[in-house]
Structures are given as structure tokens and as C-alpha cells.
Motif scaffolding. Structure first.
Motif, PDB file in Angstrom:
ATOM      1  N   LEU A 276       0.830  -1.206   0.000  1.00 19.26           N
ATOM      2  CA  LEU A 276       0.000   0.000   0.000  1.00 19.26           C
ATOM      3  C   LEU A 276       0.864   1.256   0.000  1.00 19.26           C
ATOM      4  N   ALA A 277       2.063   1.149   0.607  1.00 18.21           N
ATOM      5  CA  ALA A 277       2.967   2.300   0.655  1.00 18.21           C
ATOM      6  C   ALA A 277       3.785   2.425  -0.622  1.00 18.21           C
ATOM      7  N   GLY A 278       3.683   1.445  -1.510  1.00 12.21           N
ATOM      8  CA  GLY A 278       4.378   1.529  -2.785  1.00 12.21           C
ATOM      9  C   GLY A 278       5.755   0.876  -2.786  1.00 12.21           C
ATOM     10  N   THR A 279       6.022  -0.029  -1.874  1.00  6.95           N
ATOM     11  CA  THR A 279       7.314  -0.727  -1.834  1.00  6.95           C
ATOM     12  C   THR A 279       7.069  -2.193  -1.487  1.00  6.95           C
ATOM     13  N   SER A 280       8.149  -2.948  -1.313  1.00  5.30           N
ATOM     14  CA  SER A 280       8.017  -4.356  -0.961  1.00  5.30           C
ATOM     15  C   SER A 280       9.072  -4.711   0.098  1.00  5.30           C
ATOM     16  N   ILE A 281       8.950  -5.918   0.654  1.00  7.58           N
ATOM     17  CA  ILE A 281       9.897  -6.350   1.681  1.00  7.58           C
ATOM     18  C   ILE A 281      11.327  -6.422   1.130  1.00  7.58           C
ATOM     19  N   PRO A 282      11.575  -7.008  -0.052  1.00  2.74           N
ATOM     20  CA  PRO A 282      12.958  -7.020  -0.568  1.00  2.74           C
ATOM     21  C   PRO A 282      13.529  -5.614  -0.795  1.00  2.74           C
ATOM     22  N   GLU A 283      12.703  -4.685  -1.292  1.00  4.64           N
ATOM     23  CA  GLU A 283      13.174  -3.303  -1.486  1.00  4.64           C
ATOM     24  C   GLU A 283      13.507  -2.648  -0.149  1.00  4.64           C
ATOM     25  N   LEU A 284      12.678  -2.901   0.839  1.00  2.00           N
ATOM     26  CA  LEU A 284      12.922  -2.346   2.169  1.00  2.00           C
ATOM     27  C   LEU A 284      14.186  -2.949   2.779  1.00  2.00           C
ATOM     28  N   ASP A 285      14.395  -4.245   2.604  1.00  2.38           N
ATOM     29  CA  ASP A 285      15.622  -4.897   3.096  1.00  2.38           C
ATOM     30  C   ASP A 285      16.855  -4.254   2.481  1.00  2.38           C
ATOM     31  N   THR A 286      16.806  -4.015   1.164  1.00  2.96           N
ATOM     32  CA  THR A 286      17.942  -3.414   0.464  1.00  2.96           C
ATOM     33  C   THR A 286      18.219  -2.008   0.989  1.00  2.96           C
ATOM     34  N   ALA A 287      17.177  -1.256   1.278  1.00  2.00           N
ATOM     35  CA  ALA A 287      17.349   0.117   1.766  1.00  2.00           C
ATOM     36  C   ALA A 287      17.837   0.149   3.212  1.00  2.00           C
ATOM     37  N   ILE A 288      17.453  -0.826   4.018  1.00  2.57           N
ATOM     38  CA  ILE A 288      17.786  -0.800   5.449  1.00  2.57           C
ATOM     39  C   ILE A 288      19.169  -1.381   5.742  1.00  2.57           C
ATOM     40  N   LYS A 289      19.636  -2.349   4.954  1.00  2.56           N
ATOM     41  CA  LYS A 289      20.893  -3.051   5.249  1.00  2.56           C
ATOM     42  C   LYS A 289      22.075  -2.111   5.501  1.00  2.56           C
ATOM     43  N   PRO A 290      22.335  -1.080   4.698  1.00  2.00           N
ATOM     44  CA  PRO A 290      23.487  -0.213   4.989  1.00  2.00           C
ATOM     45  C   PRO A 290      23.360   0.505   6.335  1.00  2.00           C
ATOM     46  N   HIS A 291      22.140   0.889   6.696  1.00  2.00           N
ATOM     47  CA  HIS A 291      21.939   1.583   7.976  1.00  2.00           C
ATOM     48  C   HIS A 291      22.170   0.651   9.160  1.00  2.00           C
ATOM     49  N   VAL A 292      21.713  -0.578   9.039  1.00  4.08           N
ATOM     50  CA  VAL A 292      21.901  -1.558  10.101  1.00  4.08           C
ATOM     51  C   VAL A 292      23.387  -1.911  10.236  1.00  4.08           C
ATOM     52  N   ALA A 293      24.075  -2.060   9.107  1.00  7.03           N
ATOM     53  CA  ALA A 293      25.509  -2.355   9.143  1.00  7.03           C
ATOM     54  C   ALA A 293      26.264  -1.196   9.788  1.00  7.03           C
ATOM     55  N   GLY A 294      25.885   0.027   9.484  1.00  6.45           N
ATOM     56  CA  GLY A 294      26.522   1.197  10.103  1.00  6.45           C
ATOM     57  C   GLY A 294      26.264   1.239  11.596  1.00  6.45           C
TER      58      GLY A 294
END
Length: 106
Positions: free
Chosen positions: A19-37
């Protein structure tokens, strides 16, 4: 039961992200660098500091407690026969063992 609950949670999250216009894999890709940092910038240094403090305390504690224990334990347990007294040990021959006979001196 847990696997069933995880499946429902993932399906609901997928619908909400859709509904927000994204998916779980896209969200995973966007979040991984922040979590690693977060891991490298905050968690690892904090864990290193805690482990360093504990290890330093253990080392200093050993240096302080070992001499006391080495004096007190034989005093308490020695009379009970649980610890051998170093002074009462028989003296053994300390001459080195020879594997070949020494040549005779003429």
C-alpha cells in the motif's frame, strides 16, 4: 504455531508495504546499509569497551587475589591433609640424568 504466526506477520507487512508503494525485498535493500553502520559504529565499540573492562578487572583481580589464596588455602587445608606442605616434601636428587656415560679422566 510460531511458523504460522510468522507467515501471517510477513503477509500483513507485505500488504502494508504494498500500500505504501514498496516491498519487503526493497525495504531490506534500503535498510541493510543503515543496520551495518549501526553495528560497526555503535555496537562493536560498545562491546569492545565492555569486554576490555571485564578482562582488565579479571587480570587485576587475579593479581590481587592469587597471593592471598596461595597463603590462606594451605594454612586452612594443610592441617586437614588436603594440601601438601612444600616444606615437608622429600628432597630428591637434582643431579641431571646422563644418557651416555661420561668419558673416564686419565
Amino acid at each position: 504455531v510460531i511458523g504460522f504466526g510468522e507467515g501471517i506477520a510477513e503477509a500483513v507487512a507485505g500488504k502494508v508495504l504494498g500500500l505504501a508503494g514498496t516491498s519487503i525485498p526493497e525495504l531490506d535493500t534500503a535498510i541493510k546499509p543503515h543496520v551495518a553502520g549501526l553495528d560497526t559504529d555503535f555496537l562493536n565499540p560498545a562491546i569492545n569497551a565492555v569486554v576490555g573492562a571485564i578482562m582488565g578487572g579479571v587480570s587485576k583481580g587475579d593479581d590481587m587475589i592469587r597471593p592471598v589464596v596461595m597463603k590462606v588455602v594451605p594454612t586452612i587445608l594443610g592441617p586437614l591433609g588436603m594440601v601438601e606442605d612444600e616444606k615437608k616434601k622429600p628432597v630428591t636428587n637434582t643431579a641431571p640424568e646422563l644418557t651416555t656415560p661420561a668419558p673416564a679422566i686419565k
